[in-house]
Write an enzyme that holds these catalytic residues in place. Structure first.
Site, PDB file in Angstrom:
ATOM      1  N   HIS A  11       0.848  -1.194   0.000  1.00 11.72           N
ATOM      2  CA  HIS A  11       0.000   0.000   0.000  1.00 11.72           C
ATOM      3  C   HIS A  11       0.880   1.240   0.000  1.00 11.72           C
ATOM      4  O   HIS A  11       2.095   1.166   0.158  1.00 11.72           O
ATOM      5  CB  HIS A  11      -0.945   0.018   1.203  1.00 11.72           C
ATOM      6  N   HIS A 124      12.209  -5.542   2.616  1.00 11.80           N
ATOM      7  CA  HIS A 124      11.240  -4.522   3.024  1.00 11.80           C
ATOM      8  C   HIS A 124      11.645  -3.830   4.323  1.00 11.80           C
ATOM      9  O   HIS A 124      11.630  -2.594   4.415  1.00 11.80           O
ATOM     10  CB  HIS A 124       9.864  -5.183   3.168  1.00 11.80           C
ATOM     11  N   ASP A 147       5.800  -2.896  11.719  1.00 11.84           N
ATOM     12  CA  ASP A 147       4.719  -2.644  10.767  1.00 11.84           C
ATOM     13  C   ASP A 147       3.809  -3.858  10.690  1.00 11.84           C
ATOM     14  O   ASP A 147       3.822  -4.706  11.594  1.00 11.84           O
ATOM     15  CB  ASP A 147       5.283  -2.258   9.396  1.00 11.84           C
ATOM     16  N   THR A 502      -4.296  21.594  10.243  1.00 10.87           N
ATOM     17  CA  THR A 502      -4.743  20.264   9.853  1.00 10.87           C
ATOM     18  C   THR A 502      -4.573  20.152   8.340  1.00 10.87           C
ATOM     19  O   THR A 502      -4.340  21.148   7.664  1.00 10.87           O
ATOM     20  CB  THR A 502      -6.204  19.990  10.290  1.00 10.87           C
TER      21      THR A 502
END
Length: 544
Positions: A11, A124, A147, A502
């Site tokens: 992702h 990774h 992760d 934000t």
């Protein structure tokens, strides 16, 4: 040495370009494709590459694919094992591995002129580690990666010395703190591999009443490992349907899981300190975006300094893979900013405003004009410089507001169309931060929570979370002069050295990246002023 880093398999696909050890560009594919997170993390999307961001990285440096020395792909299929052997239920994972093995061919098609033999697989978690250990300020340091999953593990603990990584431990799957939190996210009715930050925010509204029972499934083990799998979530709280109401049980489960995560990560950090004797720690991996856990590591852990990669999730592995390969050929330059994405000249912005046929002004100082609007309680869309790499708006693609109005929290959440329990963050000049907040300083990437000083809570209520904390961004005037001028001008008008910050986007959409998107957001949301480069557009004049 010209190295293009690529993250694609799971992702948040992204690309990063490192030339002679210096990071010159890095961007997430979602900012170009306008698909949140770039794609969903399913095997059927594993073939999709960050072609748009990769081509932009090359174009920004005046390079063609044939000019590259290496393309570093942040996954090594040679290390993977079948999902069922790792205790994972992922029946189509072999499809994902097939796509990974054929990545050189796919990349050569996406980037015409690239020699597929120049593609190199980087493990990774090594890519994650490099994104922290090599991008952090100079010096040796321990590194901790946590992760969801990599090839066959979910964690790496190591030590960077002289630019080289010594791996000290890894945690084999299916034990995974990232997958643990993803499962919780889904159980609570949010989108997994996307909305984990919502769970962290919800946790502040609950009590960790299930933490002791939950710790049976999530805890530290000997040798720098941990257990985090097999949680019977339904025994703690019923699953919440997406869009359904929240209950006290849901908030309590979020708080309990957050507590277990923090305790486990603290133990892992302590073990790593014992093994290395290092005084500095670098963090990466999706779990490192949990700013509450990061703050506890800094506050209660054994390290003097904790540095977190601002793109700590999978997007950062494109940068890490490129840095890892570059470091094999010479020293690399630490990361000095997250502003590594696209930017536009003043002339380009002027032409776009003229094409849009919007009335705009060019004030003597846009920072002062914005401060005046904020002092009058206007909401400002702030579009300045190069876009940020990572999920945080850091004063380049931001929505700004007055922190002294408690109702501005609800107002901004309504503007963005997001949940009412979501907090907003304060920006503050680095030299003023310690007067208002207690926590790691400086904090330029908004990756820790800080306790708000008691005497300031009533003065800046919009940025104080329900638990009395705030996720601050400190601003250095040397690196962010326009933001610093705006903060100074706002304090001159209000007596408050803080502005609400934000991200400039609405719910479910990636952060605004292109001027066109800034104009679209300004036109569709109740924003009072758009500050884009040296220009301002006022709603009162643009839509009369």
């Amino acid at each position: 040495m010209r190295v293009l880093g690529i993250n694609a398999l799971f992702h948040d696909p992204s690309a990063a370009l490192v030339i002679d050890g210096k990071t010159v560009a890095a961007a997430e594919e979602e900012r170009f494709s306008r698909r949140k997170h770039g794609k969903r993390p399913v095997p059927f999307s594993a073939w999709e590459l960050p072609g748009l961001s990769a081509r932009w990285c090359l174009e920004s440096a005046g390079l063609d694919p044939a000019d590259l020395d290496v393309v570093a792909y942040s996954y090594d299929p040679g290390l993977a094992r079948p999902a069922e052997q790792m205790g994972l239920y992922d029946p189509w994972d072999e499809l994902r591995q097939t796509y990974a093995r054929r990545a050189p061919e796919f990349l050569a098609e996406a980037l015409p002129g690239l020699d597929p033999d120049k593609v190199r697989f980087v493990p990774h978690h090594v890519a994650h580690a490099a994104s922290a250990g090599l991008a952090a300020p100079p010096g040796d340091r321990a590194v901790l990666v946590l992760d969801g999953r990599g090839e066959c593990a979910s964690q790496l603990a190591g030590h960077y010395r002289g630019g080289a990584l010594e791996i000290l431990s890894t945690q084999p799957l299916p034990e995974s703190l990232g997958l643990f939190y993803e499962e919780l996210t889904e159980h609570l009715g949010f989108l997994r591999s996307s909305d984990e930050f919502k769970v962290m925010a919800l946790a502040s509204y609950g009590k960790p009443v299930f933490a002791q029972r939950l710790a049976e499934y999530v805890h530290h083990t000997d040798g720098g490992g941990f257990r985090a799998s097999g949680v019977p979530w339904g025994e703690f709280a019923p699953a919440r349907r997406p869009g359904g109401p929240y209950t006290e049980e849901h908030a309590d489960l979020a708080a309990s899981a957050q507590r277990c995560l923090e305790e486990t990560v603290l133990q892992l950090a302590s073990w790593l300190h014992e093994r290395t004797g290092a005084t500095r720690l670098a963090l990466a991996g999706g779990v490192a975006l949990n700013c509450v856990a990061n703050a506890r590591i800094h506050r209660e852990g054994p390290f003097d300094e904790v540095w977190v990669q601002p793109a700590a999730g999978d997007a950062g592995t494109s940068l890490g893979a490129a840095l890892h390969v570059s470091a094999e050929h010479g020293p690399v330059t630490p990361m000095s900013t997250a502003a590594l994405g696209r930017g536009w000249s003043d002339d380009e912005l002027r032409r776009m405003l003229e094409t849009a046929a919007l009335p705009f002004e060019e004030p003597e100082d846009v920072a002062a004009a914005v401060a005046e609007e904020l002092a009058q309680d206007g909401v400002v869309a702030w579009f300045q410089g190069r876009s940020e790499f990572g999920p945080r708006a850091l004063g380049h693609r931001s929505l700004l507001a007055h922190p002294g109005r408690a109702e501005n929290l609800e107002r901004l959440n309504a503007v963005k169309g997001r949940e009412e329990f979501r907090p907003v963050a304060p920006m503050v000049l680095a030299e003023r931060a310690a007067e208002l907040f207690d926590g790691p300083m400086p904090s330029p990437y908004m990756l820790f929570v800080h306790e708000v000083a008691e005497e300031w809570k009533a003065r800046i209520p919009a940025v104080v979370h329900v638990d009395g904390t705030a996720r601050i961004q400190t601003v250095d005037a040397a690196s962010e002069p326009m933001v610093a001028r705006m903060l100074t001008a706002f304090e001159e008008r209000t007596g408050l050295p803080v502005v609400v910050n934000t991200s400039l986007n609405t719910a479910g959409r990636p952060m605004v990246d292109h001027p066109r998107e800034a104009l679209e957001c300004f036109g569709s949301a109740p924003v009072d002023l758009l500050a884009i480069g040296p220009f301002v557009v006022r709603r009162s004049k643009a839509f009369t």
